[in-house]
Design an enzyme around this catalytic site. Structure first.
Site, PDB file in Angstrom:
ATOM      1  N   LYS A  54       0.863  -1.180   0.000  1.00  0.00           N
ATOM      2  CA  LYS A  54       0.000   0.000   0.000  1.00  0.00           C
ATOM      3  C   LYS A  54       0.906   1.238   0.000  1.00  0.00           C
ATOM      4  O   LYS A  54       1.490   1.608   1.007  1.00  0.00           O
ATOM      5  CB  LYS A  54      -0.902   0.015   1.236  1.00  0.00           C
ATOM      6  CG  LYS A  54      -1.626   1.347   1.496  1.00  0.00           C
ATOM      7  CD  LYS A  54      -2.499   1.785   0.335  1.00  0.00           C
ATOM      8  CE  LYS A  54      -3.277   3.063   0.677  1.00  0.00           C
ATOM      9  NZ  LYS A  54      -2.394   4.272   0.753  1.00  0.00           N
ATOM     10  N   VAL A  98      -7.418   2.615   4.295  1.00  0.00           N
ATOM     11  CA  VAL A  98      -7.297   1.348   3.555  1.00  0.00           C
ATOM     12  C   VAL A  98      -5.974   0.671   3.892  1.00  0.00           C
ATOM     13  O   VAL A  98      -5.910  -0.546   4.108  1.00  0.00           O
ATOM     14  CB  VAL A  98      -7.438   1.602   2.036  1.00  0.00           C
ATOM     15  CG1 VAL A  98      -7.086   0.347   1.237  1.00  0.00           C
ATOM     16  CG2 VAL A  98      -8.856   2.048   1.712  1.00  0.00           C
ATOM     17  N   GLY A  99      -4.907   1.434   3.958  1.00  0.00           N
ATOM     18  CA  GLY A  99      -3.628   0.866   4.354  1.00  0.00           C
ATOM     19  C   GLY A  99      -3.616   0.395   5.789  1.00  0.00           C
ATOM     20  O   GLY A  99      -2.977  -0.613   6.131  1.00  0.00           O
ATOM     21  N   GLU A 150      10.205   1.901  10.262  1.00  0.00           N
ATOM     22  CA  GLU A 150      11.271   2.869   9.951  1.00  0.00           C
ATOM     23  C   GLU A 150      10.602   4.225   9.951  1.00  0.00           C
ATOM     24  O   GLU A 150       9.804   4.538   9.081  1.00  0.00           O
ATOM     25  CB  GLU A 150      11.916   2.537   8.603  1.00  0.00           C
ATOM     26  CG  GLU A 150      13.262   3.238   8.409  1.00  0.00           C
ATOM     27  CD  GLU A 150      13.108   4.632   7.827  1.00  0.00           C
ATOM     28  OE1 GLU A 150      13.258   5.614   8.602  1.00  0.00           O
ATOM     29  OE2 GLU A 150      12.844   4.752   6.629  1.00  0.00           O
ATOM     30  N   CYS A 210      14.109  11.146   5.737  1.00  0.00           N
ATOM     31  CA  CYS A 210      14.051  10.956   7.190  1.00  0.00           C
ATOM     32  C   CYS A 210      15.433  10.976   7.827  1.00  0.00           C
ATOM     33  O   CYS A 210      15.581  11.337   8.997  1.00  0.00           O
ATOM     34  CB  CYS A 210      13.334   9.652   7.518  1.00  0.00           C
ATOM     35  SG  CYS A 210      14.005   8.208   6.673  1.00  0.00           S
ATOM     36  N   GLU A 258      10.375  16.867  13.397  1.00  0.00           N
ATOM     37  CA  GLU A 258      10.717  16.605  11.997  1.00  0.00           C
ATOM     38  C   GLU A 258       9.898  17.522  11.088  1.00  0.00           C
ATOM     39  O   GLU A 258       8.664  17.480  11.099  1.00  0.00           O
ATOM     40  CB  GLU A 258      10.456  15.143  11.657  1.00  0.00           C
ATOM     41  CG  GLU A 258      10.954  14.744  10.288  1.00  0.00           C
ATOM     42  CD  GLU A 258      10.825  13.250  10.037  1.00  0.00           C
ATOM     43  OE1 GLU A 258      11.771  12.652   9.512  1.00  0.00           O
ATOM     44  OE2 GLU A 258       9.759  12.683  10.368  1.00  0.00           O
TER      45      GLU A 258
END
Length: 488
Positions: A183, A220-221, A259, A293, A392
Protein backbone atom coordinates in the site's frame (compact mmCIF):
# COMPACT_ATOMS: atom_id res chain seq x y z
CA UNK A 1 5.00 1.04 -20.82
CA UNK A 2 1.28 1.48 -20.36
CA UNK A 3 1.51 3.82 -17.41
CA UNK A 4 3.50 6.35 -19.44
CA UNK A 5 1.15 6.08 -22.41
CA UNK A 6 -2.33 6.39 -20.96
CA UNK A 7 -1.51 8.23 -17.73
CA UNK A 8 -3.69 5.96 -15.63
CA UNK A 9 -2.84 3.09 -13.32
CA UNK A 10 -4.73 0.17 -11.84
CA UNK A 11 -4.60 -2.01 -8.77
CA UNK A 12 -2.66 -5.27 -9.02
CA UNK A 13 -4.50 -8.08 -7.26
CA UNK A 14 -3.99 -11.82 -7.72
CA UNK A 15 -1.92 -11.32 -10.86
CA UNK A 16 -4.38 -9.00 -12.61
CA UNK A 17 -4.62 -5.27 -13.21
CA UNK A 18 -8.04 -4.23 -11.92
CA UNK A 19 -9.96 -0.99 -11.22
CA UNK A 20 -10.44 0.43 -7.75
CA UNK A 21 -13.68 0.23 -5.83
CA UNK A 22 -13.64 3.97 -5.23
CA UNK A 23 -12.99 4.85 -8.86
CA UNK A 24 -9.95 7.04 -9.56
CA UNK A 25 -8.14 9.98 -8.06
CA UNK A 26 -5.70 12.44 -9.62
CA UNK A 27 -1.94 12.39 -9.17
CA UNK A 28 -0.33 15.85 -9.20
CA UNK A 29 3.01 17.11 -10.45
CA UNK A 30 4.37 18.99 -7.39
CA UNK A 31 6.61 21.21 -9.55
CA UNK A 32 3.81 22.47 -11.80
CA UNK A 33 0.60 21.66 -9.89
CA UNK A 34 -0.69 20.03 -13.07
CA UNK A 35 -2.74 16.85 -13.02
CA UNK A 36 -0.58 14.09 -14.49
CA UNK A 37 -3.33 11.51 -14.70
CA UNK A 38 -5.16 9.20 -12.37
CA UNK A 39 -4.62 6.20 -10.14
CA UNK A 40 -7.05 3.51 -9.11
CA UNK A 41 -8.62 4.38 -5.77
CA UNK A 42 -8.88 1.13 -3.86
CA UNK A 43 -11.35 0.56 -1.05
CA UNK A 44 -11.59 -1.81 1.91
CA UNK A 45 -13.00 -4.61 -0.26
CA UNK A 46 -10.08 -4.28 -2.68
CA UNK A 47 -7.65 -4.54 0.23
CA UNK A 48 -9.44 -7.60 1.56
CA UNK A 49 -9.22 -9.29 -1.84
CA UNK A 50 -5.52 -8.46 -2.03
CA UNK A 51 -4.85 -9.91 1.42
CA UNK A 52 -6.84 -13.01 0.53
CA UNK A 53 -4.81 -13.48 -2.67
CA UNK A 54 -1.55 -13.14 -0.77
CA UNK A 55 -2.72 -15.55 1.91
CA UNK A 56 -3.77 -18.12 -0.66
CA UNK A 57 -0.52 -17.80 -2.61
CA UNK A 58 1.51 -18.33 0.53
CA UNK A 59 -0.54 -21.22 1.90
CA UNK A 60 -1.24 -23.20 -1.28
CA UNK A 61 1.78 -22.75 -3.58
CA UNK A 62 5.48 -23.60 -3.33
CA UNK A 63 6.55 -19.94 -3.47
CA UNK A 64 7.92 -19.96 0.09
CA UNK A 65 10.09 -23.04 -0.56
CA UNK A 66 11.03 -22.61 -4.22
CA UNK A 67 14.14 -20.50 -3.90
CA UNK A 68 15.06 -20.84 -7.56
CA UNK A 69 11.70 -19.38 -8.64
CA UNK A 70 12.00 -16.49 -6.21
CA UNK A 71 15.53 -15.62 -7.32
CA UNK A 72 14.53 -15.77 -10.98
CA UNK A 73 11.45 -13.60 -10.43
CA UNK A 74 13.37 -10.90 -8.56
CA UNK A 75 16.06 -10.75 -11.23
CA UNK A 76 13.41 -10.55 -13.93
CA UNK A 77 11.83 -7.57 -12.17
CA UNK A 78 15.23 -5.90 -11.85
CA UNK A 79 15.94 -6.42 -15.54
CA UNK A 80 12.50 -5.13 -16.56
CA UNK A 81 13.00 -1.96 -14.52
CA UNK A 82 16.41 -1.45 -16.11
CA UNK A 83 14.90 -1.91 -19.55
CA UNK A 84 12.33 0.80 -18.83
CA UNK A 85 14.57 3.01 -16.68
CA UNK A 86 14.20 6.15 -18.80
CA UNK A 87 10.40 5.96 -18.69
CA UNK A 88 10.60 5.34 -14.95
CA UNK A 89 12.93 8.30 -14.56
CA UNK A 90 10.48 10.66 -16.29
CA UNK A 91 7.62 9.32 -14.20
CA UNK A 92 9.59 9.73 -10.97
CA UNK A 93 10.57 13.32 -11.67
CA UNK A 94 6.98 14.16 -12.57
CA UNK A 95 5.16 12.37 -9.74
CA UNK A 96 7.68 12.70 -6.89
CA UNK A 97 9.33 15.98 -7.86
CA UNK A 98 12.66 14.18 -7.46
CA UNK A 99 15.62 16.01 -9.01
CA UNK A 100 17.03 14.24 -12.06
CA UNK A 101 20.44 13.82 -10.43
CA UNK A 102 18.92 11.74 -7.62
CA UNK A 103 17.25 9.33 -10.04
CA UNK A 104 20.73 8.04 -10.87
CA UNK A 105 21.10 7.15 -7.20
CA UNK A 106 18.64 6.50 -4.36
CA UNK A 107 15.55 7.73 -6.21
CA UNK A 108 15.63 5.00 -8.89
CA UNK A 109 18.72 3.32 -10.26
CA UNK A 110 20.24 2.48 -6.88
CA UNK A 111 17.16 0.64 -5.56
CA UNK A 112 16.72 -1.23 -8.84
CA UNK A 113 20.27 -2.54 -8.66
CA UNK A 114 19.76 -3.37 -4.96
CA UNK A 115 17.36 -6.11 -6.08
CA UNK A 116 20.50 -8.01 -7.10
CA UNK A 117 21.55 -8.16 -3.46
CA UNK A 118 18.16 -9.63 -2.50
CA UNK A 119 18.35 -12.33 -5.18
CA UNK A 120 21.99 -13.15 -4.43
CA UNK A 121 21.27 -13.38 -0.69
CA UNK A 122 18.40 -15.81 -1.18
CA UNK A 123 20.43 -17.89 -3.62
CA UNK A 124 23.37 -18.27 -1.23
CA UNK A 125 21.62 -18.21 2.14
CA UNK A 126 21.99 -21.00 4.69
CA UNK A 127 18.34 -21.81 5.23
CA UNK A 128 19.18 -24.60 7.68
CA UNK A 129 21.82 -24.74 10.38
CA UNK A 130 22.95 -28.00 11.97
CA UNK A 131 23.40 -27.68 15.74
CA UNK A 132 24.66 -31.22 15.99
CA UNK A 133 23.65 -33.96 18.41
CA UNK A 134 23.19 -33.35 22.11
CA UNK A 135 21.39 -35.09 24.95
CA UNK A 136 19.21 -32.56 26.77
CA UNK A 137 17.35 -34.23 29.63
CA UNK A 138 19.20 -37.42 28.72
CA UNK A 139 17.56 -37.79 25.29
CA UNK A 140 19.98 -38.01 22.39
CA UNK A 141 18.71 -35.45 19.87
CA UNK A 142 19.70 -34.06 16.48
CA UNK A 143 18.97 -30.30 16.43
CA UNK A 144 18.42 -28.13 13.35
CA UNK A 145 17.57 -24.44 13.05
CA UNK A 146 15.34 -23.75 10.04
CA UNK A 147 14.77 -20.24 8.72
CA UNK A 148 11.41 -19.78 7.04
CA UNK A 149 9.27 -17.00 5.60
CA UNK A 150 7.04 -15.09 8.01
CA UNK A 151 4.02 -15.40 5.70
CA UNK A 152 1.88 -12.56 4.36
CA UNK A 153 3.59 -9.16 4.63
CA UNK A 154 1.69 -5.88 4.58
CA UNK A 155 4.00 -3.10 3.34
CA UNK A 156 3.01 0.54 3.83
CA UNK A 157 5.30 3.09 2.20
CA UNK A 158 5.72 6.90 2.03
CA UNK A 159 6.10 9.32 -0.87
CA UNK A 160 9.57 10.77 -0.45
CA UNK A 161 11.73 7.97 -1.93
CA UNK A 162 9.05 5.63 -3.29
CA UNK A 163 11.19 3.33 -5.46
CA UNK A 164 13.82 2.95 -2.78
CA UNK A 165 11.37 2.15 -0.01
CA UNK A 166 8.97 0.04 -2.11
CA UNK A 167 11.83 -2.13 -3.35
CA UNK A 168 13.59 -2.25 0.03
CA UNK A 169 10.47 -4.01 1.32
CA UNK A 170 9.42 -5.94 -1.77
CA UNK A 171 12.87 -7.34 -2.59
CA UNK A 172 13.83 -8.94 0.73
CA UNK A 173 10.26 -9.97 1.56
CA UNK A 174 9.98 -11.90 -1.70
CA UNK A 175 13.53 -13.25 -1.48
CA UNK A 176 12.75 -14.64 1.97
CA UNK A 177 9.68 -16.46 0.62
CA UNK A 178 6.85 -14.20 1.72
CA UNK A 179 3.89 -12.93 -0.23
CA UNK A 180 3.11 -9.23 0.00
CA UNK A 181 0.43 -6.57 -0.17
CA UNK A 182 1.92 -3.15 -0.92
CA UNK A 183 0.00 0.00 0.00
CA UNK A 184 1.92 3.07 -1.25
CA UNK A 185 1.36 6.68 -0.23
CA UNK A 186 -1.58 8.39 -1.96
CA UNK A 187 0.78 11.06 -3.35
CA UNK A 188 2.94 8.65 -5.38
CA UNK A 189 0.74 5.79 -6.60
CA UNK A 190 2.32 5.35 -10.03
CA UNK A 191 5.76 4.47 -8.64
CA UNK A 192 4.16 1.46 -6.98
CA UNK A 193 1.50 0.59 -9.56
CA UNK A 194 4.11 0.27 -12.30
CA UNK A 195 5.61 -2.67 -10.41
CA UNK A 196 2.37 -4.58 -10.95
CA UNK A 197 2.56 -3.97 -14.69
CA UNK A 198 6.18 -5.09 -14.88
CA UNK A 199 5.60 -8.17 -12.75
CA UNK A 200 2.62 -9.20 -14.86
CA UNK A 201 4.37 -8.63 -18.19
CA UNK A 202 7.99 -9.58 -17.52
CA UNK A 203 8.31 -12.03 -14.61
CA UNK A 204 7.42 -15.55 -13.56
CA UNK A 205 6.22 -14.36 -10.15
CA UNK A 206 2.94 -16.27 -9.63
CA UNK A 207 -0.47 -14.60 -9.15
CA UNK A 208 -1.15 -13.48 -5.60
CA UNK A 209 2.49 -13.29 -4.54
CA UNK A 210 2.60 -9.51 -5.08
CA UNK A 211 -0.49 -7.34 -4.70
CA UNK A 212 -0.53 -3.54 -4.95
CA UNK A 213 -3.43 -1.45 -3.67
CA UNK A 214 -3.24 2.27 -4.37
CA UNK A 215 -5.78 4.39 -2.52
CA UNK A 216 -6.41 8.00 -1.57
CA UNK A 217 -7.69 6.77 1.80
CA UNK A 218 -5.07 6.13 4.49
CA UNK A 219 -7.59 3.95 6.33
CA UNK A 220 -7.30 1.35 3.55
CA UNK A 221 -3.63 0.87 4.35
CA UNK A 222 -4.38 0.74 8.07
CA UNK A 223 -6.38 -2.46 7.48
CA UNK A 224 -3.09 -4.31 6.97
CA UNK A 225 -2.17 -3.72 10.60
CA UNK A 226 -5.35 -5.21 12.05
CA UNK A 227 -6.20 -8.01 9.63
CA UNK A 228 -5.45 -11.45 11.15
CA UNK A 229 -4.55 -12.85 7.70
CA UNK A 230 -1.48 -10.60 7.65
CA UNK A 231 1.51 -12.01 9.55
CA UNK A 232 3.82 -8.97 9.44
CA UNK A 233 3.56 -5.25 8.80
CA UNK A 234 6.53 -3.36 7.38
CA UNK A 235 5.92 0.38 7.69
CA UNK A 236 7.95 3.44 6.75
CA UNK A 237 6.58 6.85 7.62
CA UNK A 238 5.95 9.23 10.47
CA UNK A 239 6.48 8.26 14.09
CA UNK A 240 2.87 9.11 14.97
CA UNK A 241 1.53 6.75 12.31
CA UNK A 242 4.10 4.15 13.35
CA UNK A 243 2.64 4.15 16.85
CA UNK A 244 -0.81 3.49 15.38
CA UNK A 245 0.56 0.63 13.25
CA UNK A 246 2.22 -0.95 16.28
CA UNK A 247 -0.92 -0.58 18.40
CA UNK A 248 -3.17 -2.06 15.70
CA UNK A 249 -0.80 -4.97 15.16
CA UNK A 250 -0.79 -5.80 18.86
CA UNK A 251 -4.26 -7.34 18.67
CA UNK A 252 -2.90 -10.25 16.61
CA UNK A 253 0.69 -10.04 17.94
CA UNK A 254 2.00 -9.31 14.45
CA UNK A 255 5.64 -8.99 13.68
CA UNK A 256 6.12 -5.25 13.09
CA UNK A 257 8.97 -3.44 11.35
CA UNK A 258 8.98 0.35 11.68
CA UNK A 259 11.27 2.87 9.95
CA UNK A 260 10.14 6.20 11.28
CA UNK A 261 11.16 9.82 11.66
CA UNK A 262 14.39 11.56 12.40
CA UNK A 263 15.86 14.85 13.55
CA UNK A 264 19.47 14.06 12.89
CA UNK A 265 22.46 16.12 13.97
CA UNK A 266 25.51 17.18 11.95
CA UNK A 267 28.29 17.70 14.50
CA UNK A 268 31.21 19.96 13.61
CA UNK A 269 34.11 19.57 16.04
CA UNK A 270 36.38 22.50 16.82
CA UNK A 271 39.29 21.09 14.79
CA UNK A 272 37.21 20.62 11.63
CA UNK A 273 37.25 22.64 8.42
CA UNK A 274 34.28 24.71 9.54
CA UNK A 275 33.38 26.26 6.19
CA UNK A 276 33.65 22.95 4.34
CA UNK A 277 31.60 21.06 6.92
CA UNK A 278 28.88 23.69 7.12
CA UNK A 279 28.68 23.87 3.34
CA UNK A 280 28.19 20.11 3.16
CA UNK A 281 25.51 20.24 5.86
CA UNK A 282 23.66 22.94 3.93
CA UNK A 283 23.89 21.04 0.65
CA UNK A 284 22.62 17.84 2.30
CA UNK A 285 19.67 19.59 3.94
CA UNK A 286 18.63 21.06 0.57
CA UNK A 287 18.65 17.83 -1.46
CA UNK A 288 15.19 16.73 -2.60
CA UNK A 289 13.83 19.72 -0.64
CA UNK A 290 14.92 18.09 2.61
CA UNK A 291 12.41 15.27 2.23
CA UNK A 292 14.46 12.47 3.74
CA UNK A 293 14.05 10.96 7.19
CA UNK A 294 17.82 10.53 7.64
CA UNK A 295 18.82 14.00 6.40
CA UNK A 296 20.79 15.92 9.04
CA UNK A 297 18.73 19.01 9.86
CA UNK A 298 20.47 20.18 13.06
CA UNK A 299 23.89 21.72 12.44
CA UNK A 300 25.75 21.67 15.78
CA UNK A 301 28.83 23.91 15.72
CA UNK A 302 31.43 25.36 18.15
CA UNK A 303 29.94 28.31 20.03
CA UNK A 304 33.06 30.43 19.52
CA UNK A 305 32.58 30.20 15.74
CA UNK A 306 28.79 30.21 15.63
CA UNK A 307 28.35 33.33 13.49
CA UNK A 308 30.98 32.09 11.05
CA UNK A 309 29.19 28.74 10.80
CA UNK A 310 25.82 30.38 10.16
CA UNK A 311 27.37 32.53 7.46
CA UNK A 312 29.01 29.54 5.77
CA UNK A 313 25.81 27.48 5.82
CA UNK A 314 23.76 30.40 4.49
CA UNK A 315 26.25 31.08 1.72
CA UNK A 316 25.75 27.56 0.40
CA UNK A 317 22.07 27.15 1.13
CA UNK A 318 21.16 30.61 -0.11
CA UNK A 319 22.83 29.81 -3.40
CA UNK A 320 20.71 26.70 -3.96
CA UNK A 321 17.60 27.82 -5.80
CA UNK A 322 14.52 25.58 -5.91
CA UNK A 323 13.99 24.51 -9.49
CA UNK A 324 12.59 22.23 -12.14
CA UNK A 325 13.32 18.59 -11.17
CA UNK A 326 13.95 17.69 -14.81
CA UNK A 327 16.89 20.11 -14.98
CA UNK A 328 20.15 18.16 -14.47
CA UNK A 329 21.51 20.91 -12.21
CA UNK A 330 18.57 21.02 -9.80
CA UNK A 331 19.36 20.02 -6.22
CA UNK A 332 16.22 21.26 -4.48
CA UNK A 333 12.93 20.52 -6.20
CA UNK A 334 9.43 21.02 -4.76
CA UNK A 335 7.98 19.45 -1.66
CA UNK A 336 5.37 16.84 -2.48
CA UNK A 337 2.13 18.78 -2.01
CA UNK A 338 0.48 22.03 -1.06
CA UNK A 339 -0.33 20.50 2.31
CA UNK A 340 3.33 19.73 2.94
CA UNK A 341 4.44 23.18 1.78
CA UNK A 342 2.00 24.76 4.23
CA UNK A 343 3.28 22.49 6.99
CA UNK A 344 6.89 23.52 6.35
CA UNK A 345 5.89 27.17 6.24
CA UNK A 346 4.15 26.81 9.60
CA UNK A 347 7.44 25.66 11.11
CA UNK A 348 9.28 28.58 9.54
CA UNK A 349 6.74 30.96 11.06
CA UNK A 350 7.18 29.16 14.38
CA UNK A 351 10.95 29.67 14.25
CA UNK A 352 10.44 33.44 14.29
CA UNK A 353 7.89 33.14 17.09
CA UNK A 354 10.41 31.14 19.11
CA UNK A 355 12.99 33.91 18.75
CA UNK A 356 14.99 32.64 15.79
CA UNK A 357 16.03 34.41 12.62
CA UNK A 358 16.58 33.42 9.00
CA UNK A 359 20.14 33.63 7.70
CA UNK A 360 18.66 32.81 4.29
CA UNK A 361 15.32 31.67 2.93
CA UNK A 362 12.22 31.65 5.07
CA UNK A 363 9.35 31.06 2.69
CA UNK A 364 8.15 30.54 -0.84
CA UNK A 365 10.52 31.66 -3.63
CA UNK A 366 9.49 35.01 -5.08
CA UNK A 367 10.04 33.77 -8.64
CA UNK A 368 7.81 30.69 -8.31
CA UNK A 369 4.10 31.35 -8.76
CA UNK A 370 3.28 27.68 -9.25
CA UNK A 371 4.66 24.52 -7.74
CA UNK A 372 5.05 23.53 -4.11
CA UNK A 373 8.43 25.16 -3.54
CA UNK A 374 10.12 26.34 -0.34
CA UNK A 375 13.40 28.27 -0.24
CA UNK A 376 16.33 26.45 1.39
CA UNK A 377 16.38 28.05 4.82
CA UNK A 378 18.98 28.44 7.58
CA UNK A 379 17.54 29.17 11.04
CA UNK A 380 19.86 30.77 13.59
CA UNK A 381 19.53 32.03 17.16
CA UNK A 382 17.81 29.01 18.74
CA UNK A 383 18.95 26.20 20.99
CA UNK A 384 18.05 22.52 21.04
CA UNK A 385 14.88 23.10 23.07
CA UNK A 386 13.15 24.92 20.20
CA UNK A 387 10.42 22.98 18.42
CA UNK A 388 12.10 23.52 15.06
CA UNK A 389 15.15 21.76 16.54
CA UNK A 390 13.16 18.85 17.95
CA UNK A 391 10.38 18.08 15.47
CA UNK A 392 10.72 16.60 12.00
CA UNK A 393 9.91 19.32 9.44
CA UNK A 394 10.59 17.41 6.19
CA UNK A 395 11.58 20.47 4.21
CA UNK A 396 14.82 22.22 3.17
CA UNK A 397 15.38 23.68 6.63
CA UNK A 398 18.61 23.64 8.66
CA UNK A 399 18.74 24.83 12.28
CA UNK A 400 22.18 25.90 13.56
CA UNK A 401 22.85 25.17 17.24
CA UNK A 402 25.92 26.07 19.31
CA UNK A 403 27.91 23.53 21.35
CA UNK A 404 30.57 23.96 24.05
CA UNK A 405 32.90 21.07 23.18
CA UNK A 406 32.67 17.40 22.26
CA UNK A 407 30.72 16.31 25.35
CA UNK A 408 28.14 19.02 24.81
CA UNK A 409 27.87 18.24 21.10
CA UNK A 410 27.18 14.58 21.90
CA UNK A 411 24.62 15.60 24.51
CA UNK A 412 22.80 17.83 22.03
CA UNK A 413 22.82 15.18 19.32
CA UNK A 414 21.40 12.56 21.68
CA UNK A 415 18.88 14.96 23.23
CA UNK A 416 16.16 13.96 20.81
CA UNK A 417 13.28 11.49 20.77
CA UNK A 418 14.75 10.25 17.48
CA UNK A 419 17.90 8.31 16.70
CA UNK A 420 18.05 7.67 12.98
CA UNK A 421 21.31 9.11 11.68
CA UNK A 422 24.12 11.53 12.37
CA UNK A 423 27.27 13.09 10.95
CA UNK A 424 30.58 13.97 12.60
CA UNK A 425 33.24 16.19 11.03
CA UNK A 426 36.66 16.56 12.63
CA UNK A 427 40.30 16.76 11.55
CA UNK A 428 41.45 14.04 13.99
CA UNK A 429 39.89 10.80 12.70
CA UNK A 430 40.25 8.99 16.04
CA UNK A 431 38.53 11.82 17.87
CA UNK A 432 35.76 11.99 15.28
CA UNK A 433 35.29 8.22 15.51
CA UNK A 434 35.11 8.43 19.29
CA UNK A 435 32.31 10.98 19.03
CA UNK A 436 30.51 8.87 16.41
CA UNK A 437 30.68 5.83 18.69
CA UNK A 438 28.69 7.67 21.36
CA UNK A 439 25.82 8.82 19.15
CA UNK A 440 22.60 6.91 19.81
CA UNK A 441 21.69 6.51 16.16
CA UNK A 442 21.45 3.77 13.56
CA UNK A 443 23.82 5.28 10.97
CA UNK A 444 26.72 7.71 11.25
CA UNK A 445 28.65 9.50 8.51
CA UNK A 446 32.17 10.40 9.61
CA UNK A 447 33.92 13.04 7.48
CA UNK A 448 31.76 12.37 4.42
CA UNK A 449 31.46 8.57 4.53
CA UNK A 450 28.44 7.05 2.76
CA UNK A 451 26.34 4.54 4.69
CA UNK A 452 23.67 3.94 2.02
CA UNK A 453 24.37 0.58 0.38
CA UNK A 454 22.43 -2.57 -0.42
CA UNK A 455 24.53 -4.64 1.99
CA UNK A 456 24.36 -2.17 4.90
CA UNK A 457 21.43 -2.27 7.35
CA UNK A 458 19.44 0.92 7.80
CA UNK A 459 17.24 1.88 10.74
CA UNK A 460 17.17 3.81 13.96
CA UNK A 461 17.20 3.89 17.73
CA UNK A 462 14.46 5.19 20.03
CA UNK A 463 11.41 6.61 18.25
CA UNK A 464 13.08 6.31 14.85
CA UNK A 465 11.91 2.75 14.56
CA UNK A 466 12.13 -0.96 15.27
CA UNK A 467 14.28 -3.30 13.19
CA UNK A 468 16.49 -2.78 10.16
CA UNK A 469 15.92 -2.47 6.43
CA UNK A 470 18.45 -3.51 3.75
CA UNK A 471 21.54 -5.62 4.29
CA UNK A 472 21.45 -9.15 5.69
CA UNK A 473 19.67 -7.83 8.79
CA UNK A 474 16.91 -6.41 6.58
CA UNK A 475 16.53 -9.73 4.76
CA UNK A 476 16.27 -11.60 8.05
CA UNK A 477 13.51 -9.29 9.31
CA UNK A 478 11.25 -11.28 6.96
CA UNK A 479 12.17 -14.68 8.40
CA UNK A 480 11.03 -16.81 11.34
CA UNK A 481 13.25 -19.27 13.21
CA UNK A 482 12.19 -22.86 13.83
CA UNK A 483 14.11 -25.40 15.89
CA UNK A 484 13.61 -29.01 14.79
CA UNK A 485 14.67 -31.60 17.39
CA UNK A 486 14.74 -35.24 16.24
CA UNK A 487 15.41 -38.09 18.63
CA UNK A 488 18.23 -40.34 17.40
Amino acid sequence: MAIAADKNSDLFIDGKLVPGGNGRYPTINPATEEVLGTAADGDAEDMSRAIDAARRAFDTTDWSTNTELRVRGIRQLRDAMKEHVEELREMTMAEVGAPRMLTSAAQLEGPVEDLSFCADTAENYSWRQDLGVAAPMGIKTQRTIAREAVGVVGAITPWNFPHQINLAKLGPALAAGNTIVLKPAPDTPWCAAVLGELIAEHTDIPPGVVNIVTSNDHAVGALLSSDPRVDMVSFTGSTNTGRAVMAAGAATIKKVFLELGGKSAFLVLDDADLAGACSMAAFTASMHAGQGCAITTRLVVPRARYDEAVEAAAATMGGIKPGDPTNPGTICGPVISERQRDRVQSYLDLAITEGGRFACGGGRPADRDTGFFIEPTVIAGLDNSARVAREEIFGPVLTVIAHDGDEDAIRIANDSPYGLSGTVFGADPDRAQSVADRLRVGTVNVNGGVWYSADAPFGGYKQSGVGREMGLAGFEEYLELKVIATAV
